[in-house]
Design an enzyme around this catalytic site. Structure first.
Site, PDB file in Angstrom:
ATOM      1  N   ASP A 188      -6.310   1.845   3.902  1.00 14.65           N
ATOM      2  CA  ASP A 188      -5.072   2.313   3.269  1.00 14.65           C
ATOM      3  C   ASP A 188      -4.765   1.388   2.096  1.00 14.65           C
ATOM      4  O   ASP A 188      -4.188   0.309   2.264  1.00 14.65           O
ATOM      5  CB  ASP A 188      -3.910   2.301   4.265  1.00 14.65           C
ATOM      6  CG  ASP A 188      -2.647   2.933   3.690  1.00 14.65           C
ATOM      7  OD1 ASP A 188      -2.547   3.071   2.454  1.00 14.65           O
ATOM      8  OD2 ASP A 188      -1.747   3.269   4.475  1.00 14.65           O
ATOM      9  N   HIS A 193       1.841  -1.467  -0.984  1.00 11.78           N
ATOM     10  CA  HIS A 193       1.636  -2.530   0.002  1.00 11.78           C
ATOM     11  C   HIS A 193       0.984  -3.779  -0.595  1.00 11.78           C
ATOM     12  O   HIS A 193       0.805  -4.774   0.111  1.00 11.78           O
ATOM     13  CB  HIS A 193       0.774  -2.021   1.155  1.00 11.78           C
ATOM     14  CG  HIS A 193       1.305  -0.791   1.806  1.00 11.78           C
ATOM     15  ND1 HIS A 193       2.516  -0.763   2.456  1.00 11.78           N
ATOM     16  CD2 HIS A 193       0.799   0.468   1.883  1.00 11.78           C
ATOM     17  CE1 HIS A 193       2.731   0.462   2.928  1.00 11.78           C
ATOM     18  NE2 HIS A 193       1.716   1.227   2.592  1.00 11.78           N
ATOM     19  N   ILE A 208       5.589  -3.921   0.794  1.00 13.39           N
ATOM     20  CA  ILE A 208       5.972  -3.753   2.194  1.00 13.39           C
ATOM     21  C   ILE A 208       4.727  -3.626   3.070  1.00 13.39           C
ATOM     22  O   ILE A 208       3.649  -3.258   2.610  1.00 13.39           O
ATOM     23  CB  ILE A 208       6.871  -2.516   2.385  1.00 13.39           C
ATOM     24  CG1 ILE A 208       6.138  -1.239   1.930  1.00 13.39           C
ATOM     25  CG2 ILE A 208       8.182  -2.695   1.626  1.00 13.39           C
ATOM     26  CD1 ILE A 208       6.903   0.046   2.209  1.00 13.39           C
ATOM     27  N   GLY A 211       3.189   0.994   7.519  1.00 11.08           N
ATOM     28  CA  GLY A 211       3.845   1.430   8.746  1.00 11.08           C
ATOM     29  C   GLY A 211       2.904   1.396   9.937  1.00 11.08           C
ATOM     30  O   GLY A 211       3.286   0.979  11.037  1.00 11.08           O
TER      31      GLY A 211
END
Length: 289
Positions: A188, A193, A208, A211
């Site tokens: 990912d 990110h 961030i 998830g």
């Protein structure tokens, strides 16, 4: 843009054949922070090939490959920039092997009308080379602005309110400042990110954590805290993504035992913010209490 439930529900969301090795598993588990105590036998079992245990959340890696055809689903029109990964669930039929090849078939399992949004559930079933099912991923995708199409309402959340007593297990998990940079090696590579400029455009002070990285971190904390690291006992794990985690923050995972079910809540206490809610860890064998 519009949604046609009759066309979309049941349609293929993609397919993939995925092979993983012990190295891939170790890389994934390092990306969750495994091995933080290199003198702990339980931690070494997540990162050394000669004793390797596979976290059940590794299933999200091949599972994600099986739903990459989402953009081609007939009758499912939505603004991709307004889509959020709302909840995730994994269901396992046996412990994950340290190395194997699986075939994954994704489909649209359901679409619910939330008024201002659509909630689309994708189901990706992964099978072994002999055809037996190994695990299922269920992705609940919140598509803002795509509601109002007259579809069914979503069912109530599983589990209900958390117990009013204190949690049975509390596990603080410090994350690394470079945690997202490690986890992105699993495939990912969304720059929100990793790239501060992209994160800023998305409204964040800094990149961030993924998830599904948080999902895996919380799964590991629950497995370690309640099951002593016995990954083979996990039958199912699900949770709702309630807020972001910034790399370097500490995630505090709280667990309540209820027979063969563990209720899970993950928070960033320093910001008084939820990370994962509605967590359910279902186990096999004896009760967790």
């Amino acid at each position: 843009m519009a949604i046609d439930v009759n066309k979309a529900v049941g349609a293929s969301a993609g397919s993939a054949k995925t092979t993983w090795s012990e190295r891939d598993v170790v890389l994934y588990q390092l990306g969750l922070g495994a091995g933080a105590d290199p003198l702990s036998e339980r931690e070494l079992a997540y990162v050394l090939e000669d004793r390797l245990r596979v976290l059940p959340s590794y299933a999200v890696i091949p599972g994600s490959e099986g739903v990459r055809g989402l953009t081609d689903v007939p009758g499912l029109e939505f603004d991709h920039t307004k889509m959020l990964h709302g909840e995730h669930e994994i269901e396992l039929f046996e412990p994950l092997p340290t190395a194997t090849t699986v075939s994954t078939e994704g489909r649209v399992a359901a679409i619910y009308d939330k008024g201002s949004a659509a909630l689309t559930v994708l189901e990706a079933t992964s099978t072994a080379e002999d055809g037996r099912p190994l695990f299922v991923n269920r992705f609940s995708l919140f598509m803002r602005g795509a509601g109002g199409f007259g579809g069914p309402k979503s069912p109530p959340a599983e589990g209900g309110p958390l117990p009013r007593r204190a949690p049975d297990v509390v596990v603080p998990v410090p994350t690394l400042p470079q945690q997202a940079l490690l986890y992105r090696l699993n495939g990912d590579v969304n720059p929100v990110h990793s790239d501060p400029l992209v994160a800023a455009k998305a409204g964040f002070d800094r990149p961030i954590l993924h998830g599904l990285c948080t999902f895996g971190i919380v799964c590991k904390a629950a497995v370690d805290g309640v099951l002593g690291g016995d990954t083979a006992r996990v039958r199912r794990f699900r949770a709702r993504f309630a807020g972001v985690v910034f790399p370097g923050e500490t995630i505090t995972v709280r667990c309540w035992r209820e027979g063969t079910v563990v209720r899970v809540l993950a928070r960033v206490d320093d910001r008084d913010a939820d990370a994962l809610t509605n967590g359910i860890l279902e186990v096999t064998g004896e009760e967790t209490a």
